[in-house]
Design an enzyme around this catalytic site. Structure first.
Site, PDB file in Angstrom:
ATOM      1  N   THR A   1       0.874  -1.176   0.000  1.00 46.29           N
ATOM      2  CA  THR A   1       0.000   0.000   0.000  1.00 46.29           C
ATOM      3  C   THR A   1       0.912   1.227   0.000  1.00 46.29           C
ATOM      4  O   THR A   1       1.992   1.172   0.573  1.00 46.29           O
ATOM      5  CB  THR A   1      -0.841   0.016   1.298  1.00 46.29           C
ATOM      6  OG1 THR A   1      -1.663  -1.130   1.315  1.00 46.29           O
ATOM      7  CG2 THR A   1      -1.704   1.253   1.400  1.00 46.29           C
TER       8      THR A   1
ATOM      9  N   HIS B   1      -2.013  -5.348   7.244  1.00 42.88           N
ATOM     10  CA  HIS B   1      -3.169  -6.213   7.093  1.00 42.88           C
ATOM     11  C   HIS B   1      -4.447  -5.411   7.321  1.00 42.88           C
ATOM     12  O   HIS B   1      -4.792  -5.047   8.448  1.00 42.88           O
ATOM     13  CB  HIS B   1      -3.086  -7.391   8.064  1.00 42.88           C
ATOM     14  CG  HIS B   1      -4.198  -8.364   7.864  1.00 42.88           C
ATOM     15  ND1 HIS B   1      -5.135  -8.629   8.828  1.00 42.88           N
ATOM     16  CD2 HIS B   1      -4.544  -9.102   6.774  1.00 42.88           C
ATOM     17  CE1 HIS B   1      -6.016  -9.499   8.353  1.00 42.88           C
ATOM     18  NE2 HIS B   1      -5.679  -9.802   7.111  1.00 42.88           N
TER      19      HIS B   1
END
Length: 319
Positions: free
Chosen positions: A169, A222
């Site tokens: 990300t 996560h």
């Protein structure tokens, strides 16, 4: 009011960065931080700066955002992004968007052109058409690496969880010379995820949060774990209680690890311009610029520093 010294911090994702990807990740976060910083130096806003930094990483195939995003179970790219302005808590986000080169741009338009915070899938697609955001063929966003990973994960004895560790990300936080903060985060999500899965990135308070009263943060790791503890807002809560950025980040990451077994990474800047880049994973590529000095690293405890003009010179030579 004294002028603030502008600061930008970026991350290219927490997880495991494979040796052959290291150089590219390092160069990519450095480039993004320098681009975002040049916006700030020219008197641009924190929002402009974080958007520019994230756009730079979306365009870089080393990261799981924009071009280079991982594929869902059907072999398609579905992306999430968020941007937030600490001045008035304005925020814009998109989720499950396809065929858009820069989801962060679309998120910014949601923030500025609608009364909403989050548009998803088909609706986000219609909004992109209405606002003239160009579409790209989906092949353009898919790299060989993403396709290989997807195929591997389809094998009966594969463990997609193993591969999730290489997440990537991307995100940025900044404080501008007016003392305004902003955050931006963008991702392709989890490899081989269910169709329509939305992670933390599109969710205000989880993937990012910005409030001039305290600071700004962008998260990676996560997604489901991050959402359970509302990680970005949790960090700012700790800063409200008086913790410096680094302690606030570590405290929140520790809580996520012990409470739900989740690993991740965060970048933080407070309203005074103090910043941190912290992670509970093996690695996180990050870079920061303050006082015309560039800092960057990937491994725990690693921090290189060089003057910005030196860094810009080697950028121009094309590293």
């Amino acid at each position: 009011l004294g002028r603030m010294k502008p600061v930008i911090v970026v991350h290219g994702g927490a997880g495991r960065i494979f040796k052959e990807q290291e150089e590219g990740c390092r160069a990519g976060v450095v480039r993004a931080a320098l681009r975002g910083y040049s916006v700030l130096k020219q008197g641009g806003s924190a929002v402009d700066s974080v958007e520019e930094a994230v756009r730079s990483m979306e365009d870089d195939p080393h990261f799981n955002a924009g071009c280079g995003s991982v594929l869902n179970e059907k072999g398609e790219v579905e992306m999430d992004a968020i941007i937030m302005d600490g001045k008035n808590l304005d925020s814009g986000a998109v989720s499950a968007v396809k065929c858009i080169a820069n989801p962060i741009k679309l998120a910014r338009l949601v923030m500025e052109k609608t009364k909403h915070v989050l548009l998803t899938d088909h609706g986000a697609h219609l909004f992109a058409q209405a606002t003239g955001v160009p579409e790209v063929p989906r092949e353009k966003l898919i790299t060989e690496r993403s396709r290989e990973r997807w195929k591997k994960n389809l094998e009966p004895d594969s463990n997609p969880e193993e591969f999730q560790k290489d997440l990537g990300t991307v995100g940025a936080v900044a404080v501008d010379s007016g003392g305004n903060v902003a955050c931006a985060t963008s991702t392709g999500g989890l490899s081989n995820k269910l169709i329509g899965r939305v992670g933390d990135t599109a969710c205000i308070g989880s993937g990012g949060y910005a409030d001039n009263h305290f600071g700004a943060t962008s998260t990676t790791g996560h997604g489901e774990s991050i959402m359970k503890v509302v990680l970005a807002r949790l960090i700012l809560y700790h800063m409200e209680q008086g913790m410096p950025p680094e302690v606030a980040a570590d405290t929140a990451l520790d809580y996520m690890k012990t409470r739900v077994g989740g690993l991740g990474g965060v970048i933080v800047v407070n309203k005074a311009g103090e910043w941190a880049a912290r992670f509970s994973t093996k690695q996180m590529s990050w870079a920061a610029v303050e006082d015309d000095n560039l800092h960057y690293g990937i491994y725990a405890g690693e921090k290189h520093t060089k003057p910005v003009n030196e860094a810009l010179a080697s950028e121009r030579e094309g590293l």
